[in-house]
Structures are given as structure tokens and as C-alpha cells.
Design a protein around this motif. Structure first.
Motif, PDB file in Angstrom:
ATOM      1  N   VAL A 198       0.835  -1.204   0.000  1.00 14.07           N
ATOM      2  CA  VAL A 198       0.000   0.000   0.000  1.00 14.07           C
ATOM      3  C   VAL A 198       0.870   1.254   0.000  1.00 14.07           C
ATOM      4  N   MET A 199       1.896   1.272   0.837  1.00 10.26           N
ATOM      5  CA  MET A 199       2.715   2.471   0.980  1.00 10.26           C
ATOM      6  C   MET A 199       3.534   2.756  -0.273  1.00 10.26           C
ATOM      7  N   MET A 200       3.947   1.734  -0.996  1.00 14.29           N
ATOM      8  CA  MET A 200       4.742   1.944  -2.197  1.00 14.29           C
ATOM      9  C   MET A 200       3.945   2.635  -3.294  1.00 14.29           C
ATOM     10  N   ARG A 201       2.641   2.443  -3.293  1.00 20.18           N
ATOM     11  CA  ARG A 201       1.829   3.161  -4.289  1.00 20.18           C
ATOM     12  C   ARG A 201       1.952   4.657  -4.086  1.00 20.18           C
ATOM     13  N   GLY A 240       1.553   7.415  -6.999  1.00 24.73           N
ATOM     14  CA  GLY A 240       0.191   7.056  -7.350  1.00 24.73           C
ATOM     15  C   GLY A 240      -0.807   7.828  -6.510  1.00 24.73           C
ATOM     16  N   PRO A 241      -2.086   7.669  -6.802  1.00 26.23           N
ATOM     17  CA  PRO A 241      -3.103   8.391  -6.033  1.00 26.23           C
ATOM     18  C   PRO A 241      -3.113   7.951  -4.584  1.00 26.23           C
ATOM     19  N   ARG A 242      -3.116   8.907  -3.676  1.00 22.11           N
ATOM     20  CA  ARG A 242      -3.021   8.589  -2.253  1.00 22.11           C
ATOM     21  C   ARG A 242      -4.357   8.142  -1.675  1.00 22.11           C
ATOM     22  N   VAL A 276       2.619   9.453   6.989  1.00 23.97           N
ATOM     23  CA  VAL A 276       3.664   9.418   5.971  1.00 23.97           C
ATOM     24  C   VAL A 276       3.340   8.327   4.958  1.00 23.97           C
ATOM     25  N   LEU A 277       3.650   8.610   3.696  1.00 21.94           N
ATOM     26  CA  LEU A 277       3.391   7.672   2.610  1.00 21.94           C
ATOM     27  C   LEU A 277       1.958   7.147   2.658  1.00 21.94           C
ATOM     28  N   GLY A 278       1.040   8.042   2.999  1.00 23.42           N
ATOM     29  CA  GLY A 278      -0.374   7.699   2.984  1.00 23.42           C
ATOM     30  C   GLY A 278      -0.850   6.859   4.145  1.00 23.42           C
ATOM     31  N   ALA A 279      -0.022   6.699   5.179  1.00 19.75           N
ATOM     32  CA  ALA A 279      -0.379   5.826   6.301  1.00 19.75           C
ATOM     33  C   ALA A 279      -0.161   6.539   7.632  1.00 19.75           C
TER      34      ALA A 279
END
Length: 252
Positions: free
Chosen positions: A161-164, A169-171, A241-244
Motif C-alpha cells: 500500500v505504501m509503495m503506491r 500514485g493516487p493517495r 507518511v506515505l499515505g499511512a
């Protein structure tokens, strides 16, 4: 490193830089348990001058030229090994091991002068929550001997998930909030026995396996909780961070 947005890691950096000033006393030494070292037995680093293990790939060249020349502490390493064996847990020593990035990256930010002796300790490869709480309980006397015990990992570590987010990619919505809420309630529970019971069964928590498809980055927290004794945990970082959602906790 260059990030988009450029302030992605600012709160993490500020948190780590401020850590020494929040301690009641200057530590005599550091003991760090990283999510990046697993062995069949709990293994103590005994290398007198641990090198850095650049155990990552695809990063800019300068990230392979870092230094953090903290010395080891043979007396502390022997003490850790003794405490683990005295508790009836499997223990071993490794005279070649260096600091992996789960150790040297945060510690380089928090203690840039590398003027503390530092010893790293592995996880057990079975990643059993109860055994790692028991490990922490065995290490608890070190807290009264001036040793700062640090668990290095992530409260959310679903890299798929975080690599996207990392790849641009879209968050979408920030992930990990459900598990983070559960984890915060568990760690800050005023009853240490209940806290440790909840942590033992973390995988049944809402969002647990989504946050940790494999739990090696969560289990260092179990060691710290075990070492905490009756101390009540408190949340000291709440970041995205990184969407998480990523958090840090402290005892004592």
C-alpha cells in the motif's frame, strides 16, 4: 533525500531530534531492537566497532555513504546475553553483525554525535508476540542501569500500500487509522497485564493484518512493552507518511 511533498518526513525528523532533550538523564548506553534482524535465537551484537549495513536498494548514492560510528559495549552485550539466558530464553552472540538501517537511520537523527555505546539485539524469527514480551521482561533490569531500550519499526508496515504512494500514485484516504486507534488504546492501557494480553493477540485487532501482513516491524514494540513493567505507555508521535498513519510510544 528529495521527497514530494518535501516535508513528508519533517515530523518524524523533529520527533527524533527532540528525543534526547525529553530524557530524564543522559543514557549510559543504547540497546536497540530493529525489525530488520531476525535469528532463530535472540542474538546479541558483540562486534566492538559495528559497521553500517546498507540493507536497502535503489536509493541515491549518498545514502550508501552515511556514517554513524557508535562504539559497542562488550559489558552490556554480555549482560543482555546473560539476562536472556537467565529467563530461559534462547540466546546467541554475533561478533560480525553491524547496525542495520532500522538502527542507524533513526539513531543517526536522534544521536548524531554517536557518542553513546550502542548494542543491537535481534528478534526471534518465529515473531511470537508472547515470547518477545517475555524478552522485554527479561531485559527490564537494564532500565535501572542507565540503558535506553529502543524498539525500531513501524506501527503500519503494509509496503504494498505504501509503495503506491511512494511511486506517486493516487493517495486516497490515509490508511491504518483503525489499527492505530486500537494499538493506541492497547499500549496506553493502565493495566500492564491487560496491555500485554491485548498485544499478544494483536493480529485479531481491527485492521491488524492490513497494517502488518508480516509482523516483524511491529514486534519490537512488544519487547518494549515487556520491559516497561507497570509503566503506562503514552503516545509521543502521531504522523501521516506515505499515505499511512505512523505512531510512536514511550514508557517511563
Amino acid at each position: 533525500m528529495d521527497w514530494n511533498p518535501p516535508d513528508e518526513w519533517d515530523r518524524h525528523r523533529q520527533f527524533l531530534q527532540s528525543l534526547p532533550g525529553t530524557l530524564p538523564d543522559r543514557p549510559k548506553a543504547l540497546l536497540v531492537i530493529s525489525g530488520h534482524w531476525e535469528e532463530r535465537a535472540f542474538t546479541v551484537q558483540t562486534n566492538p566497532a559495528p559497521p553500517l549495513l546498507f540493507d536497502y536498494g535503489g536509493f541515491p548514492p549518498h545514502t550508501y555513504e552515511l556514517s554513524w560510528p557508535a562504539p559497542s559495549d562488550p559489558v552490556l552485550a554480555d549482560r543482555v546475553h546473560h539476562l536472556i539466558r537467565a529467563a530461559g530464553l534462547p540466546a546467541a552472540k554475533d561478533a560480525a553483525r553491524g547496525f542495520d538501517h532500522g538502527a542507524f537511520v533513526p539513531l543517526k537523527v536522534a544521536f548524531p554525535d554517536a557518542d553513546f555505546p550502542c548494542v543491537q539485539l535481534s528478534l526471534a524469527s518465529d515473531l511470537d508476540p508472547g515470547r518477545h514480551i517475555a524478552l522485554g521482561q527479561a531485559l527490564a533490569p537494564l532500565r535501572d542501569e542507565g540503558v535506553l531500550i529502543i524498539g525500531s519499526g513501524n506501527t503500519y508496515h503494509n509496503m504494498g500500500v505504501m509503495m503506491r504512494s511512494l511511486r506517486g500514485g493516487p493517495r486516497g484516504d490515509t490508511v491504518g487509522g483503525t489499527f492505530d486507534a486500537w494499538l493506541t488504546e492497547a499500549v496506553t492501557c493502565p493495566d500492564a497485564g491487560e496491555r500485554n494480553r491485548r498485544l499478544t493477540y494483536w493480529s485479531k485487532a481491527p485492521g491488524g493484518r492490513d497494517a502488518h501482513p508480516r509482523e516483524e516491524h511491529l514486534i519490537p514494540l512488544h519487547v518494549i512493552a515487556g520491559a516497561a513493567g507497570a509503566d503506562i505507555g503514552r503516545k509521543t508521535l502521531d504522523d501521516h507518511v506515505l499515505g499511512a498513519v505512523e505512531s510512536a510510544f514511550r514508557f517511563g
